[in-house]
Design a protein around this motif. Sequence first.
Motif, PDB file in Angstrom:
ATOM      1  N   LYS A 780       0.948  -0.985   0.181  1.00  0.00           N
ATOM      2  CA  LYS A 780       0.110   0.022   0.034  1.00  0.00           C
ATOM      3  C   LYS A 780       0.842   1.459   0.096  1.00  0.00           C
ATOM      4  O   LYS A 780       0.818   2.134   0.904  1.00  0.00           O
ATOM      5  N   PRO A 781       1.825   1.441  -0.988  1.00  0.00           N
ATOM      6  CA  PRO A 781       2.540   2.519  -1.204  1.00  0.00           C
ATOM      7  C   PRO A 781       1.565   3.945  -1.322  1.00  0.00           C
ATOM      8  O   PRO A 781       0.503   3.694  -1.860  1.00  0.00           O
ATOM      9  N   LYS A 782       1.960   4.970  -0.651  1.00  0.00           N
ATOM     10  CA  LYS A 782       1.020   6.207  -0.768  1.00  0.00           C
ATOM     11  C   LYS A 782       1.656   7.329  -1.309  1.00  0.00           C
ATOM     12  O   LYS A 782       3.060   7.846  -1.028  1.00  0.00           O
ATOM     13  N   ASN A 783       1.120   8.012  -2.471  1.00  0.00           N
ATOM     14  CA  ASN A 783       1.835   8.985  -2.815  1.00  0.00           C
ATOM     15  C   ASN A 783       2.431  10.439  -2.020  1.00  0.00           C
ATOM     16  O   ASN A 783       3.091  11.200  -2.232  1.00  0.00           O
ATOM     17  N   LYS A 784       1.401  10.600  -0.831  1.00  0.00           N
ATOM     18  CA  LYS A 784       1.876  11.382   0.045  1.00  0.00           C
ATOM     19  C   LYS A 784       3.023  11.515   0.600  1.00  0.00           C
ATOM     20  O   LYS A 784       3.832  12.587   0.995  1.00  0.00           O
ATOM     21  N   PHE A 785       3.799  10.386   0.721  1.00  0.00           N
ATOM     22  CA  PHE A 785       5.217  10.163   1.131  1.00  0.00           C
ATOM     23  C   PHE A 785       6.048  10.662   0.200  1.00  0.00           C
ATOM     24  O   PHE A 785       7.184  10.839   0.364  1.00  0.00           O
ATOM     25  N   LYS A 786       5.678  11.011  -1.239  1.00  0.00           N
ATOM     26  CA  LYS A 786       6.585  11.334  -2.160  1.00  0.00           C
ATOM     27  C   LYS A 786       6.946  12.915  -2.026  1.00  0.00           C
ATOM     28  O   LYS A 786       7.819  13.402  -2.637  1.00  0.00           O
ATOM     29  N   GLU A 787       6.121  13.435  -1.344  1.00  0.00           N
ATOM     30  CA  GLU A 787       6.404  14.992  -1.052  1.00  0.00           C
ATOM     31  C   GLU A 787       6.633  15.861  -2.239  1.00  0.00           C
ATOM     32  O   GLU A 787       8.046  16.021  -2.409  1.00  0.00           O
ATOM     33  N   LYS A 788       5.663  16.393  -2.778  1.00  0.00           N
ATOM     34  CA  LYS A 788       5.959  17.194  -4.171  1.00  0.00           C
ATOM     35  C   LYS A 788       6.797  18.409  -3.692  1.00  0.00           C
ATOM     36  O   LYS A 788       6.513  18.902  -2.729  1.00  0.00           O
ATOM     37  N   THR A 789       7.772  18.774  -4.561  1.00  0.00           N
ATOM     38  CA  THR A 789       8.745  20.011  -4.250  1.00  0.00           C
ATOM     39  C   THR A 789       8.635  20.716  -5.490  1.00  0.00           C
ATOM     40  O   THR A 789       8.791  20.257  -6.724  1.00  0.00           O
TER      41      THR A 789
END
Length: 1662
Positions: A780-789
Amino acid sequence: MLRSFVFNTNICKIIVIFSTLLLILSNNKNTAFAEEDTSADDHSYRPKVTKLESDAGFGTGIQFFDHSSFDDSNNLVKIHQNRLYLSKDNGYTWNLIKDIDYDKFTPVYITTDLSHKDRAFLSVDPLSQDEKENANPNKGVSLYYTENKGEKWERIYIEDVQSAFFSSSHPTNMDYLIFWAVTCETVVDEQQNARYPDCSSSHIATEDRGKTWNVIGNVLDEMEKQSADDTNNQLEKYNVYDYCEFARSGSADSQIMDPFDIVCLRSYYPSASTHHDADEDTDYIPRKNSKLYFSKTWGKSFELLNPFQDLAVTEFFLNGKYMIVFTARDAYNRFSKGNVYISLDGINFKEAQFPTDINSAFSYVYDVIGSTIIISSSIIKDKNNNRIKDDDNVSFDDVLFFNEEQIFLSDSTGLKFEKLENLAGYISSDNKDSVVEPDFLYMFSAFQGLEGTFFSTASRIEHDKFPQVYSKITLDYGRSWRNLRVNKTDNDPNEYVCDVNDYEHCSLNSGFIFSVDGSYEMNLGRTPGLLALTGSVSPSIDSSQGNNINYEDLDVHTFVSTDGGLTWKFALGVSSIVAYGDLGNIMVAVPYSPNEDGDPNSEFYYSLDHGNTWTEYQLDEEFFAISLNAVVLDGSGYHFILDGFYHGNNPNDPPSNFKYLIDFSRAFGGKTCFYERDTEDWVQANGECINGVRNTFRRRKPNSPCLVRRIFEGVHHESQICDCTAKDYECAKNFRISADGTTCEPDYSMLLSDGVCSNSKKGELELESKQLITDTQCKKPKNKFKEKTKVVCNDLNGDTDNDAEVSIVEKSFDEEFLIYEYFGSVKDDSLLIQTRSNKVFVSLDGGISFKQVETGGEGIVEVVFNKYNDSCAYLFGEASSIFITENRGHSFFKSSIPKDSREILYPLDFSYSNSQEFIYYGGKNCRSFFDPNCHTIAYITKDGGRTFEQLLEYAGHCDFVGSFYHHPVDENMIICEVKENGMFSKSIYSSTDYFQKNKVKLFDNCLGFITNTDYTIFAILKEDNALSAFVTVDGKEIAEAKFPKNNLQLDKQEAFTVLGSSLGSLFIHLTTHVNAKEEFGALLKSNSNGTSFVTLERAVNRNEDGFVDFEYINGLEGIIITNVVSNADSIKKKTPNGDSVAKILRSKITFNDGGDWRYIQPPKKDSNNKAYDKCSGKNLEKCSLNLHGFTERKDIRDTFSSGSAIGMLLGVGNVGDSLLPMEECSTFMTVDGGVTWKEVKKGPYQWEFGDRGSVIVLVKDGSKTSSITYSVDSGKTWKDYIFSEEEILITDIVTHPKDCSMKFILIGEKVLANGKQTITYTIDFSRAFSRQCKYDTTNPDTDDYEYFSITHPDAKTCLFGHEAEYLRKNKDDCYVGMAPIEDNFRIVKNCSCTRDDFECDYNFYRASDGTCKLVEGLSPADPQEVCMDNPDMIEFFKSTGYRKIPLSTCVGGKELDKSTTVSPCPGKEKEFKAKHSMGMFEKLFLIVLPLFVLIFATWFVYDRGIKRNGGFSRFGEIRLGDDDDLVEENRTDVVVNNILRCGIFAFNIGANVFQLIKKSLGGGFSRFVELMRGGNRSRGPSYTSLTTDQFLDEADDLLSGHDDDANDLSSFNSNDVNFDIDDHHGGSENSSVAASTEEPNFTAYTDNVENDGGDAATDSNL
């Protein structure tokens, strides 16, 4: 070769550990032990301990680690007393193996096969003499192997090698083997009276278990021959080092290449006979020829690995998952930085990214743990544990080990690395911004059973200090680190030196990490979280408490952990070796020293309850423990072998070897644990998920009275997949972890490299700053952990079209720079910066990063670089401290100025040949600088500034002249100037013993002196305050320099500037006009000993500081640019009202070392392709190129040219009849040494060269800008690059002083409300080139270089008497690096001497017609001085007015410096006469021989020609071409008759002509005959007009533009004769070029110097 270094590294770490132990154990402290808990252990139980006697195979003599184990077996094999033994019962009994032919062979070395656990190999030496003779490369070598754990051994035979050792086997097929073959011979060094082993190594391969073999080295040898270049013949003095591995080594599941491919690295290193005197100029040869090969035919043939065909490969590594290749960026620089390439398949490679440069020579893979790659970049130390300085000449014999300078850990992709010191916090709180850091020796240890968990230990090594050790642990493959926390118990010692409850600042630190078998392998674990180690509780590295700790006095204890290293508790009060059995349920500890507990006998301790309680077992002997090994390798067994030695009371006795077998098989009565009752779950990392997995282990409860007894079974665990969290993400590509470790920040250099912004239309992008860890198993990977910069592409500071070529790093400083200077070493781009607030910063990577030099708050008032050693600098502090670096700022040590002296900011004076010697000048009795008692004292140091001793009082400047001269009177000679209080002038003294006993006064009334290369010049005041110069070239003979005077219209010498020297000559500017802002003077050039000068130009510009517009073009012979004052006469006359006249400057250039000068040829069109107004370039007198020179430089280090960019010059100037102000000028460039120029930019620009001229960078000078202009094709094309959003004033552009770097630093300045701000922009062009240029001068069709020559403006190919060619690259897609192209300057041929090879002699000047004429009223130099200067001379020639240019190598041709009159030297008349007179025999021979030949020839012609054909009576009948019936019977008759015909015909013509002339002249002929006989002879001197052509056919072109009547050559014709010069003082110009028959009256020049000695150096302006 590096692999042997890596091996040495680990060995030396062991040595460091033992050295540390000896220091620890020397304290002999009392020991406290943990109390025993009877409830936890059966105290009636004692293990079975058996002393292994000599008849069991053990005896006296130390044999370290002399047995080998087989995995999952109780079998052991060992070598003892030249025999091989086997034990099948854990070492209790040993049986001789009878399969070995001991009559022929001696067992030497056992190697187990890690891929196939039942197999081992035995290397043997031939025993008998017959076998030794057979054991040579032509006959082969024998080996033995076993495939049943040592029970049966078979012999194999390998042909064509001298010795062989097992290297590796294929992970899945036992038939495929690789052996390491070594061939050695002994080299005898008779001079050193020593013997050296000289070895080469290669590999051999078999695919049928040794039945047939392929000698890989032979195959590679043949490939090297086929690809031979100009360095291959030089490889003969280097030994071959081949290293080969299976491409899939380390893992049966590997995907590297094909299953049976082999990878080999061929490298070279100096042989024993050559490495002691290795030539640094050719030390690139082994590195350049290092190649990486692969084979798909099992070693029968090889190919170069494609990505690395043109790269210098230094190392490769295979571990099953990765193939890692190290390369040197510059194959020709042994200190080159390196690149690392990573591949998952061995075919496709990607370059890894590092936060800083790594060292290519000593970098290697330390380990790979999971997906984390650990890379070490190292430095070398010597046998005394001293860091080897850059100027040390160290052989391999002197090297002990490497100290890891930097450790890098990769992310999960293996492509992005971070420094361990940043990740793990190995930066002390007081050194976070400092580079004054000690060395760190790093060690790692991984838990095999605990994924992602490993230790790191950093030992802080400082000079003369006990090592400080700092330990960290990671649970997540190095992404985060923590201290080793100690939980205090009742059993702990009374007190620790710090509070263990504050574990962030007080923790367990250990430098002794051992594997389960007690060895020193970096491999800890195989237990479910149970371990022990030896260490001390001490302050953490980031704690200030450590400053007050004496680390040598710390108590060293043994600690245990039961939770995988998260927490620790006290176990034993001794330092010990610990080994494990039954997966950690048995722990055995042996103290290093037998008397640590006060009991002389040895003992060991054991624990059966996970280290909670320990029991002592007393042994009978006293010995020192060497090793404690578990018999079963995976730690699941119950038997241990303890190995130690003892010297006894008599130190002369040989040491005794003790071995004990310790057996715990009957512990707890032999009970086996029940699963439910006696075991429990233990969750790794306190339940944290590591890489998406939570691991749970089942292990025995600590108090259960049983053992698990699962022998040969390793540690097992159950895994539970976790949901993805933030810990399963790492910084994405093009992002790096922030300094505080909390966020991921854009890495603009990587963004530029990838061209990310090329697709950006809005100028900004939103990128994911994090990515999922590649090998995480989380769900269950979550995009929120990729932290857009958000990434603003404008921040990339570049034109996107050029982003691929340029990268930039910006740094800001809140103050102004006082100095900034590179060290100048090719080893790196290190530089120092001193700011207005007296702080000093250092950059080790050319401005990419800066750190402040830690000085303890002491301000730095002066920074001094050693100009003769490019690695040393000295920082003088406000509190009398000196901070010294000898390795370009990598580290500093602290010293202090001499006691009772005061820093007075005098410059240091350095020895030219010894970097450890320099002179410091301090003030004495200086309560203030106005104190009348304050005076200087010179102090000398001979150890690099560590200590000082007084040299000479009142001395303010000294020079180590003995280290400068080619032939000094004494190599230790020092010359000093001394000025006592109250004296205006100075005295000069010399000494050859540091002024201990020898002190000689050379001069009084001296203004100063300087030493310039080979000359020391003294400025001496005469009685009338006129300035005279004295010169010496050896410190003994000192002569007055003879300056031309009258032609310079100089009443007395008031100032002169020493400009430097070329080969054999010294240039001096003699000021002839000293009025403020009107200064100019004559440019003079000396003879070879610097004493006789001639005038080259009469009005060369200088400024009020004494600097002169004079610049010698670097790298080229004899090319000089200078600015002359064209209105010098007007300036001297002034205006009618007495106002000064502004100087009008014009630029001149010479191509023959000052012999001839011309105005600079302007370009035909400007940078806009428009013609210049009223300037065609045909008449240089009216219009030429003029350049701003040295007197207007902001930084005197800036020059027109670069010594490494041969032929390239840049300058700011204009085309016209005079030099315009700077702001009205443009920027010009030449690539042919100043012959032709082109305008590259309108306006003034600053410039720098990079990569030997491959890269050129321009930036506006004097006005704000936001862009640079650059070229990466040596100036052929130019591009603009925007480096800043806003315009900024760039005050300077700097790069490595050797112009070999591709990094440039722009220094910008902003004016803020609170002061100035300095901003640096480091621009890197490393990505502008795809490869390094191929250097192979023997194959010009395949290499990337070409020869070119500098052609004289008059199209003459000969300069300085020879045709010379230089090497430069001819391809623009490659970079040069440190390829030795300057070594390939070559002289194609020596030419005949012409006028260009001569200059005017002393007191002669170049006249308008190009001849050298004597100055009116002066005399030539006394020619007899040649005899006085050289006592061996026999004769001398009188001056012709010309002398040969010292640089010229011409031969034959015109000899304008040779007079027709030769005279003997005084006292050498006899030798002169003997040389030029002939003896009786010679005279007789010269007379008789020609006469005899003449008589014989006459007789022969008469006999065969005249007599046979009728005698003289037929003369009138014989005609040319007529049929005269002469007798011709053979070829001889034909020749004779033809001679006869020609003679008769010539006689007839001569007679007829004579009659005609006589008839036409009438009586005139008779009068002429009478005159020739002496009638009416004049009594006055007769003159013969000069009819000699002293010039080349092109002389009219050469002289064009120089003088008003330069084209008037009417006094010369084509006759080629030598001539003399009239010396009549009052003679006219015409008479001065006539050859007088009278002897000239020379006045001898004498030097009235009463004192001998002399040498030295100071400022270049006197």
